[in-house]
Enzyme design. Structure first.
Site, PDB file in Angstrom:
ATOM      1  N   ARG A  76       0.852  -1.187   0.000  1.00 44.24           N
ATOM      2  CA  ARG A  76       0.000   0.000   0.000  1.00 44.24           C
ATOM      3  C   ARG A  76       0.889   1.238   0.000  1.00 44.24           C
ATOM      4  NH1 ARG A  76      -2.601   2.883   4.770  1.00 44.24           N
ATOM      5  NH2 ARG A  76      -3.775   4.495   3.702  1.00 44.24           N
ATOM      6  N   HIS A 120      -3.338  10.713   0.758  1.00 43.93           N
ATOM      7  CA  HIS A 120      -2.739  10.513   2.084  1.00 43.93           C
ATOM      8  C   HIS A 120      -2.146  11.872   2.501  1.00 43.93           C
ATOM      9  CE1 HIS A 120      -1.200   7.135   4.861  1.00 43.93           C
ATOM     10  NE2 HIS A 120      -0.872   8.266   5.455  1.00 43.93           N
ATOM     11  N   GLU A 165      -7.783   8.160   6.452  1.00 46.15           N
ATOM     12  CA  GLU A 165      -8.062   8.733   7.768  1.00 46.15           C
ATOM     13  C   GLU A 165      -8.688  10.130   7.745  1.00 46.15           C
ATOM     14  OE1 GLU A 165      -4.515   8.455  10.153  1.00 46.15           O
ATOM     15  OE2 GLU A 165      -4.617   6.280  10.261  1.00 46.15           O
ATOM     16  N   ASN A 291      -7.136   1.117   9.981  1.00 46.66           N
ATOM     17  CA  ASN A 291      -5.855   1.438  10.616  1.00 46.66           C
ATOM     18  C   ASN A 291      -6.049   1.328  12.122  1.00 46.66           C
ATOM     19  OD1 ASN A 291      -4.935   2.021   8.075  1.00 46.66           O
ATOM     20  ND2 ASN A 291      -4.661   4.223   8.411  1.00 46.66           N
ATOM     21  N   TYR A 293      -4.074   1.294  15.840  1.00 46.82           N
ATOM     22  CA  TYR A 293      -2.854   1.497  16.618  1.00 46.82           C
ATOM     23  C   TYR A 293      -3.060   1.338  18.120  1.00 46.82           C
ATOM     24  CZ  TYR A 293      -0.529   3.184  12.430  1.00 46.82           C
ATOM     25  OH  TYR A 293       0.030   3.259  11.183  1.00 46.82           O
ATOM     26  N   GLU A 351      -3.084  -0.463   8.184  1.00 40.91           N
ATOM     27  CA  GLU A 351      -1.918   0.015   8.943  1.00 40.91           C
ATOM     28  C   GLU A 351      -1.977  -0.577  10.346  1.00 40.91           C
ATOM     29  OE1 GLU A 351      -1.230   4.269   9.182  1.00 40.91           O
ATOM     30  OE2 GLU A 351      -1.862   4.545   7.097  1.00 40.91           O
TER      31      GLU A 351
HETATM   32  C1  FCB Z   1      -1.376   7.044  10.678  1.00 40.92           C
HETATM   33  C2  FCB Z   1      -1.008   7.584   9.320  1.00 40.92           C
HETATM   34  C3  FCB Z   1       0.346   7.161   8.828  1.00 40.92           C
HETATM   35  C4  FCB Z   1       1.371   7.116   9.938  1.00 40.92           C
HETATM   36  C5  FCB Z   1       0.833   6.359  11.121  1.00 40.92           C
HETATM   37  C6  FCB Z   1       1.822   6.232  12.265  1.00 40.92           C
HETATM   38  O1  FCB Z   1      -2.304   7.881  11.286  1.00 40.92           O
HETATM   39  O2  FCB Z   1      -1.955   7.187   8.356  1.00 40.92           O
HETATM   40  O3  FCB Z   1       0.724   8.013   7.782  1.00 40.92           O
HETATM   41  O4  FCB Z   1       1.778   8.380  10.255  1.00 40.92           O
HETATM   42  O5  FCB Z   1      -0.333   6.955  11.598  1.00 40.92           O
END
Ligand code: FCB
Length: 445
Positions: A76, A120, A165, A291, A293, A351
């Site tokens: 990607r 992006h 995002e 995504n 995290y 992500e």
């Molecule tokens: C996300 C973004 C990516 C990167 C990660 C850590 O929010 O999409 O570009 O910065 O965080």
């Protein structure tokens, strides 16, 4: 325990244009809002910019070779709008498109599925000068740009992501001003979010008009929100945060319109929502890019500690260098929730990854056990969702390379490959060696 994935599962990595390409003034590229923002003193830590970044614009062959060595089946990346249309609309810069054309060919030749993201965060500066995402015309400009890219690459690229995002673009870019374009205008937030979603819907239609068997999705960052205690105010606050960050985007894409619940305090009169917009936004997607995290443990600011029952949920002890809690079960919870509440046709983890203060390379190696543990935990969580029937098509590590981490500049390293930003040497971290084995075995153990 060995967690095996089905044949055809996409093992991959992810990057984005401004974070890795550099070459910001080459071959006719126009200025983006991130060029302007990063060159404004005080905006990015250490005064870092994406002028050179990972120099991927020149070293892309070497980077594709790294992916081949890793054994990934999907990559990607994002396409820089100002390379394709330096003025945002109108005249096409053929050399900008040529770059992505060559990249796609090289990926296909290597057996790697190209997964382009069309936006992006690097909006052409001229469009920001005209109002940026606060203006409806930017959504139409995005659809025009999308049609141009789809026309050029659509004979070879089947899988597309529109916007990365939209919550981050809205909140960090236009409400808090800590990302480009650096506007602190809470009142325009809802209009920005609406125009981003509209842009997604228009672009989805534009891709399908050009690419016959296209498969299109959007990429959302979704944080599970858990109340810190059972105090009704904490529970209500967690619900509200879920509406504002997650459901504000999920619901309209799923055809439910904007959530009514809990948003009485938003002063948005929804004047920007014109007849037909919600239908455009709800154009069915083929997959959702997720995504993930962290989770968030939410406590209401209105409750005094003395009135609060003992917390039921506390953040765990491990945080990344971003101060994000390491919480692998959240990925399982999130995928299950999406499948139960929304049942989109399919999901890809677009992500997932972590910044830790890695040691410098020594003897051609970077020792990063925290990242290995992070990836392993999250892959097992994703696998659990998959084994319970969630249609998860793939998992992409953020990121292939250490890169320009937005407002943090080069101070946060997310790569599984280390980049020395003084001479551009790439060095495998232990996490990359580990990931290569996982991919080769088709299983996490
Ligand atoms: C996300 C973004 C990516 C990167 C990660 C850590 O929010 O999409 O570009 O910065 O965080």
């Amino acid at each position: 325990m060995t967690a095996r994935v089905p044949e055809g599962f996409w093992w991959g990595v992810a990057t984005s244009a401004y974070q890795i390409e550099g070459a910001t003034t080459e071959d006719g590229r126009g200025e983006s809002i991130w060029d302007r923002f990063s060159h404004t003193p005080g905006k990015v830590l250490g005064g870092d910019t994406g002028d050179v970044a990972c120099d991927h614009y020149h070293r892309w062959r070497e980077d594709v070779a790294l992916m081949v060595e890793l054994g990934v089946g999907a990559y990607r990346f994002s396409i820089a709008w100002p390379r394709v249309l330096p003025e945002g609309r109108g005249a096409v810069n053929r050399r900008g498109l040529d770059f992505y054309d060559r990249l796609v060919d090289a990926l296909l030749e290597a057996g790697i599925r190209p997964l382009p993201t069309l936006y992006h965060w690097d909006l052409p500066q001229v469009l920001e000068d005209g109002g940026g995402w606060a203006r409806r015309s930017t959504a139409h400009a995005f659809a025009e740009y999308t049609a141009i890219v789809a026309d050029r690459l659509g004979d070879r690229v089947r899988d597309w992501f529109t916007i990365n995002e939209p919550w981050v673009v809205t909140q960090l870019g236009y409400v808090l001003g800590i990302h480009a374009p650096g506007r602190v205008e809470p009142d325009v937030g809802p209009a920005v979010a609406h125009h981003l979603l509209l842009a997604h819907g228009l672009a989805t239609e534009a891709i399908r008009a050009v690419v016959r068997d296209a498969r299109v999705g959007i990429v959302l960052n979704l944080d599970p929100m858990q109340p810190a205690s059972l105090h009704p105010a904490d529970v209500a606050e967690a619900r509200l945060q879920d509406v504002l960050m997650n459901r504000w985007y999920l619901d309209p894409i799923a055809g439910r319109g904007y959530p009514e619940e809990g948003v009485e305090f938003l002063t948005w009169d929804r004047a920007e929502v014109r007849p037909g917009d919600l239908e455009t936004i709800a154009t069915p997607i083929d997959r959702l890019g997720v995504n993930y995290y962290r989770r968030q443990v939410v406590a209401s600011p209105s409750v005094h500690d003395a009135d609060r029952p003992p917390p039921r949920i506390r953040p765990g002890p491990i945080f990344t260098e971003m101060d994000w809690e390491v919480y692998p079960p959240g990925l399982y919870d999130l995928l299950r929730r999406l499948d139960c509440d929304y049942h989109f046709p399919a999901y890809v983890v677009t992500e997932n990854g972590a910044a830790f203060p890695d040691p410098s390379p020594e003897g051609g190696r970077v020792v990063d056990p925290d990242r290995v543990a992070f990836l392993r935990g999250h892959l097992l969580a994703a696998h659990r969702a998959l084994s319970e029937g969630v249609p998860l098509e793939g998992y992409l590590v953020w990121s292939l390379l250490d890169n320009f981490e937005w407002g943090f500049g080069y101070s946060r390293r997310f790569g599984i490959i280390h980049v020395d930003f003084t001479d551009q040497t790439r060095t495998w971290k232990d996490s990359a060696v580990w990931y290569r084995r996982v991919i080769a075995e088709g299983a996490v153990s």
